[in-house]
Design a protein around this motif. Structure first.
Motif, PDB file in Angstrom:
ATOM      1  N   UNK A 117      84.623  92.804  91.376  1.00  0.00           N
ATOM      2  CA  UNK A 117      83.552  91.847  91.105  1.00  0.00           C
ATOM      3  C   UNK A 117      82.365  92.062  92.036  1.00  0.00           C
ATOM      4  N   UNK A 118      82.541  92.870  93.075  1.00  0.00           N
ATOM      5  CA  UNK A 118      81.484  93.096  94.058  1.00  0.00           C
ATOM      6  C   UNK A 118      80.534  94.189  93.579  1.00  0.00           C
ATOM      7  N   UNK A 119      79.274  94.070  93.956  1.00  0.00           N
ATOM      8  CA  UNK A 119      78.276  95.096  93.634  1.00  0.00           C
ATOM      9  C   UNK A 119      77.465  95.419  94.876  1.00  0.00           C
ATOM     10  N   UNK A 120      76.808  96.581  94.840  1.00  0.00           N
ATOM     11  CA  UNK A 120      75.956  97.008  95.941  1.00  0.00           C
ATOM     12  C   UNK A 120      74.762  97.745  95.353  1.00  0.00           C
ATOM     13  N   UNK A 121      73.624  97.616  96.024  1.00  0.00           N
ATOM     14  CA  UNK A 121      72.449  98.364  95.605  1.00  0.00           C
ATOM     15  C   UNK A 121      72.344  99.595  96.496  1.00  0.00           C
ATOM     16  N   UNK A 122      72.326 100.772  95.853  1.00  0.00           N
ATOM     17  CA  UNK A 122      72.291 102.027  96.573  1.00  0.00           C
ATOM     18  C   UNK A 122      71.298 102.944  95.882  1.00  0.00           C
ATOM     19  N   UNK A 123      70.299 103.393  96.617  1.00  0.00           N
ATOM     20  CA  UNK A 123      69.254 104.286  96.117  1.00  0.00           C
ATOM     21  C   UNK A 123      68.568 103.728  94.875  1.00  0.00           C
ATOM     22  N   UNK A 124      68.306 102.423  94.890  1.00  0.00           N
ATOM     23  CA  UNK A 124      67.556 101.789  93.825  1.00  0.00           C
ATOM     24  C   UNK A 124      68.356 101.390  92.594  1.00  0.00           C
ATOM     25  N   UNK A 125      69.651 101.646  92.567  1.00  0.00           N
ATOM     26  CA  UNK A 125      70.501 101.262  91.436  1.00  0.00           C
ATOM     27  C   UNK A 125      71.622 100.358  91.920  1.00  0.00           C
ATOM     28  N   UNK A 126      72.115  99.510  91.024  1.00  0.00           N
ATOM     29  CA  UNK A 126      73.210  98.602  91.348  1.00  0.00           C
ATOM     30  C   UNK A 126      74.511  99.179  90.787  1.00  0.00           C
ATOM     31  N   UNK A 127      75.535  99.232  91.656  1.00  0.00           N
ATOM     32  CA  UNK A 127      76.825  99.809  91.298  1.00  0.00           C
ATOM     33  C   UNK A 127      77.948  98.840  91.658  1.00  0.00           C
ATOM     34  N   UNK A 128      79.084  98.929  90.968  1.00  0.00           N
ATOM     35  CA  UNK A 128      80.282  98.225  91.437  1.00  0.00           C
ATOM     36  C   UNK A 128      80.667  98.778  92.805  1.00  0.00           C
ATOM     37  N   UNK A 129      81.248  97.930  93.665  1.00  0.00           N
ATOM     38  CA  UNK A 129      81.462  98.272  95.071  1.00  0.00           C
ATOM     39  C   UNK A 129      82.911  98.009  95.471  1.00  0.00           C
ATOM     40  N   UNK A 130      83.535  99.010  96.128  1.00  0.00           N
ATOM     41  CA  UNK A 130      84.911  98.884  96.610  1.00  0.00           C
ATOM     42  C   UNK A 130      84.969  99.426  98.036  1.00  0.00           C
ATOM     43  N   UNK A 131      85.628  98.690  98.940  1.00  0.00           N
ATOM     44  CA  UNK A 131      85.807  99.172 100.312  1.00  0.00           C
ATOM     45  C   UNK A 131      87.169  99.851 100.419  1.00  0.00           C
ATOM     46  N   UNK A 132      87.205 100.912 101.227  1.00  0.00           N
ATOM     47  CA  UNK A 132      88.451 101.622 101.495  1.00  0.00           C
ATOM     48  C   UNK A 132      88.577 101.825 102.997  1.00  0.00           C
TER      49      UNK A 132
END
Length: 86
Positions: free
Chosen positions: A32-47
């Motif tokens: 359910x988490x997202x992150x903005x990276x290099x101008x685009x929004x992506x689903x986000x997972x920590x490892x």
């Protein structure tokens, strides 16, 4: 192929928190988490561990196989065995 049975395949950002490295990889993982990276929004997972932080890939792994288990045993306990009373 049947429709509606396949998981959603998309680009996901995995974040190695121990090395602070981000990876963009195609995945079907649900988050359910997202992150903005290099101008685009992506689903986000920590490892916790990736190739950037794993001891095998970083070269910080101890290498016991170079000398062998018998040599290590002799190095540790060889002096005790040579002083045996016979």
């Amino acid at each position: 192929m049947k429709s509606g049975i396949h998981p959603d395949y998309r680009t996901v950002v995995f974040h190695d928190t121990s090395a602070d490295v981000y990876y963009r990889v195609g995945s079907t993982i649900k988050t359910d988490r997202t992150i903005e990276l290099e101008g685009s929004r992506y689903p986000y997972v920590t490892i916790d561990v990736s190739s950037a932080s794993h001891p095998y890939y970083t070269g910080k792994q101890k290498e016991y196989a170079k000398e062998g288990s018998t040599a290590r045993f002799q190095q540790r306990f060889g002096s005790f065995l040579s002083h045996r009373k016979g």
